[in-house]
Design a protein around this motif. Sequence first.
Motif, short mmCIF file in Angstrom:
data_model
loop_
_atom_site.label_atom_id
_atom_site.label_comp_id
_atom_site.label_asym_id
_atom_site.label_seq_id
_atom_site.Cartn_x
_atom_site.Cartn_y
_atom_site.Cartn_z
N ASP A 95 0.83 -1.21 0.00
CA ASP A 95 0.00 0.00 0.00
C ASP A 95 0.86 1.25 0.00
O ASP A 95 1.72 1.39 0.85
CB ASP A 95 -0.83 0.07 1.29
CG ASP A 95 -2.04 -0.81 1.23
OD1 ASP A 95 -2.42 -1.19 0.11
OD2 ASP A 95 -2.60 -1.12 2.28
N SER A 96 0.58 2.17 -0.92
CA SER A 96 1.32 3.42 -0.85
C SER A 96 0.37 4.59 -0.71
O SER A 96 0.78 5.74 -0.85
CB SER A 96 2.20 3.59 -2.09
OG SER A 96 1.37 3.69 -3.23
N ILE A 97 -0.90 4.32 -0.43
CA ILE A 97 -1.82 5.43 -0.23
C ILE A 97 -1.52 6.07 1.12
O ILE A 97 -1.06 5.41 2.05
CB ILE A 97 -3.30 5.00 -0.32
CG1 ILE A 97 -3.61 3.89 0.69
CG2 ILE A 97 -3.62 4.55 -1.72
CD1 ILE A 97 -5.08 3.55 0.77
N LEU A 98 -1.77 7.39 1.21
CA LEU A 98 -1.37 8.13 2.41
C LEU A 98 -2.42 7.96 3.51
O LEU A 98 -3.60 8.26 3.30
CB LEU A 98 -1.20 9.62 2.08
CG LEU A 98 -0.16 9.91 1.00
CD1 LEU A 98 -0.12 11.41 0.69
CD2 LEU A 98 1.21 9.41 1.41
N PRO A 99 -2.01 7.49 4.69
CA PRO A 99 -2.98 7.19 5.75
C PRO A 99 -3.69 8.44 6.29
O PRO A 99 -4.75 8.30 6.91
CB PRO A 99 -2.14 6.52 6.85
CG PRO A 99 -0.73 6.74 6.49
CD PRO A 99 -0.66 7.07 5.04
N TRP A 100 -3.12 9.61 6.08
CA TRP A 100 -3.75 10.83 6.63
C TRP A 100 -4.65 11.51 5.60
O TRP A 100 -5.09 12.63 5.81
CB TRP A 100 -2.69 11.82 7.12
CG TRP A 100 -1.56 12.00 6.17
CD1 TRP A 100 -1.52 12.85 5.11
CD2 TRP A 100 -0.33 11.29 6.19
NE1 TRP A 100 -0.33 12.71 4.46
CE2 TRP A 100 0.43 11.77 5.10
CE3 TRP A 100 0.23 10.31 7.02
CZ2 TRP A 100 1.70 11.29 4.80
CZ3 TRP A 100 1.50 9.83 6.73
CH2 TRP A 100 2.21 10.32 5.64
N ARG A 101 -4.89 10.84 4.47
CA ARG A 101 -5.82 11.38 3.48
C ARG A 101 -6.98 10.42 3.32
O ARG A 101 -6.79 9.21 3.31
CB ARG A 101 -5.13 11.57 2.13
CG ARG A 101 -4.06 12.63 2.18
CD ARG A 101 -3.62 12.96 0.76
NE ARG A 101 -3.42 14.38 0.66
CZ ARG A 101 -3.86 15.15 -0.33
NH1 ARG A 101 -4.54 14.63 -1.32
NH2 ARG A 101 -3.63 16.44 -0.33
N GLN A 157 -6.00 5.47 -7.73
CA GLN A 157 -5.00 6.53 -7.70
C GLN A 157 -4.05 6.42 -8.91
O GLN A 157 -3.63 7.43 -9.47
CB GLN A 157 -4.21 6.42 -6.40
CG GLN A 157 -3.41 7.64 -6.05
CD GLN A 157 -2.62 7.42 -4.79
OE1 GLN A 157 -1.96 6.39 -4.64
NE2 GLN A 157 -2.69 8.35 -3.86
#
Lengths: 273, 278
Positions: A95-101, A157
């Motif tokens: 996973d490379s999606i940003l956890p704070w978004r 994404q």
Amino acid sequence: MPSENSGTARNAVVSAQAVSMTYHGRRGPVNALSRVDFNLWEGEFVALLGPSGCGKSTLLNMVSGLIMPTSGSLTYRGTPIDGPNTSIGYMTQRDSILPWRTVSENIELPLQIRRVPARERREKVATYIQMVGLRGFENTYPAGLSGGMRKRVGLAQALVYEPETLLLDEPFGALDAILRLRMQAELLSLTEKLGAAVLFVTHDMDEAITLADRVVVMSARPARIVDVIEVDLPRPRDLEQLQFTAEYQEVRRRVWHNLGREIHAGEKEMAKP
Amino acid sequence: MSDTETVSRSAVTAPDAGPDTARPPRKLNPKIKIALGQIAVVVVWLGSWQWMSGRVVDPFFTSSPSAIGQQLLEWFRTGSIWPHLLITLQEFGAGLAIGSVAGVLVGFTLGRLPTTAAVLNPFVTVVYSMPKLALAPLFVLWFGIGFGSKIVLVGLISFFLVFYNTFTGARDVDPLFIDSLRIMGANRLTIYRRVVMPSAAVWVMTGLRIAVPQAVIGAVVGELISSNQGVGYIIANAAAFFNTTGVLAGVALVACVSVVLSQLIITLERWATRWKQG
Ligand SMILES: Nc1ncnc2c1ncn2[C@@H]1O[C@H](COP(=O)(O)OP(=O)(O)O)[C@@H](O)[C@H]1O
Ligand SMILES: [Mg+2]
């Protein structure tokens, strides 16, 4: 180069010649790729099939420009890849999606970076959220999603800015059979519409055959290209029916006959921790 | 008897479920249980203190909860404590603000310069481990007995706690996030804004949470050592007259203020990292 040339005057998007990769880890050098020759043609869907740990992700990382080959030449549209390749969309294995978004903020991010106007951004984000079946989760943070849902955010994404080339690293591994079939169909219709070239990593033979124009089979580490199989099943493909057709069974038998043993031997080999 | 009844009923409704899955008898909500336990501790503690004071030990040495409570009431009724409390809070606020802003800036900058960070790392650790409170007398010498020396002390304490955490956080960013943004076409500034800063924010908030109670202590200790105002001064003054009640009332007041401020920062931290809850 084995069976690369189909005789047409297509352009190669990615071209690898004698590409090798050796990692220097703490436990000595690891030979990940060994003299790989390979072309990805415009608009072509190629599945990379090989046992886990053989070097598939390594190849994708090199095409994306995140790491450099130890030797050999690797070009993108004729230019050596020597930095982050912004012509591609890359869905990494991890996973490379940003956890704070939130889900929609993550999908919006590449559009923001590319300075797409806000209205167009909103429309695109909505379209792709719909496509990966995440309606209703727009404002959820990744921590509130299942592994399969996070994968789909990552896919959206990579797709949302409609790059000319897609690198997808085991994108559907975490999905259940039905959802996987739906995602595969969506992906095929989208890439056909966009005319995008796809480099698709999987270790599922059926997935490779149903989706790809060519299946590139890699050996256990250090990965070599063992064989390249043209899948000349007609397009557009009806994925639900495809597996039951005689043509599909024929291709499958061929792949299995030639390579099933090799892949299985490799997987057993890699199963040792 | 009620046990057998429960088991047999569950056997009827769910024939293949073992007796373990039978609905357990109603238990007290664990949160209420914990709260009751905590109240019990306070009652026993203050009660025995109150009881012993005057019977077992001389209240001159230990005072008593009721006397301390009266002193606190008195302070707030006459309002005599307000100017001192305000001074202490100002030293705390100014020191924390200056120290943590500097800590965040320096922490981010050094954290993203790997070579510089590696060179400075051991020195940072040494200074971080140093007891900054021990420098208070020097600060009085350098900056006088007024506001200045306390702000420097509080600022220094806050700076190091926030700096150290920010520094660690800025180095701790998952490189996969950075790579992923580079492929999307992000430049350094965008990566900084979209990845490094939000990622390190968790650490900054941790630093702040640790810094708040330490900063309160810094302000009060600074005043204890030398001053003519502030809650620390009240405590020191009471101690000079062997006024145990005054000392303990001052300490209790500082503890209360510290708890309230910590609670505020914890709320802020939870809000800033709300994405962790999903
Ligand atoms: N950064 C690295 N350092 C050292 N070894 C690595 C690194 N990345 C991958 N490898 C090794 O290279 C081999 C191929 O890895 P990878 O490309 O991830 O395989 P695959 O994607 O086919 O499962 C593995 O044996 C892995 O342990
Ligand atoms: Mg991999």
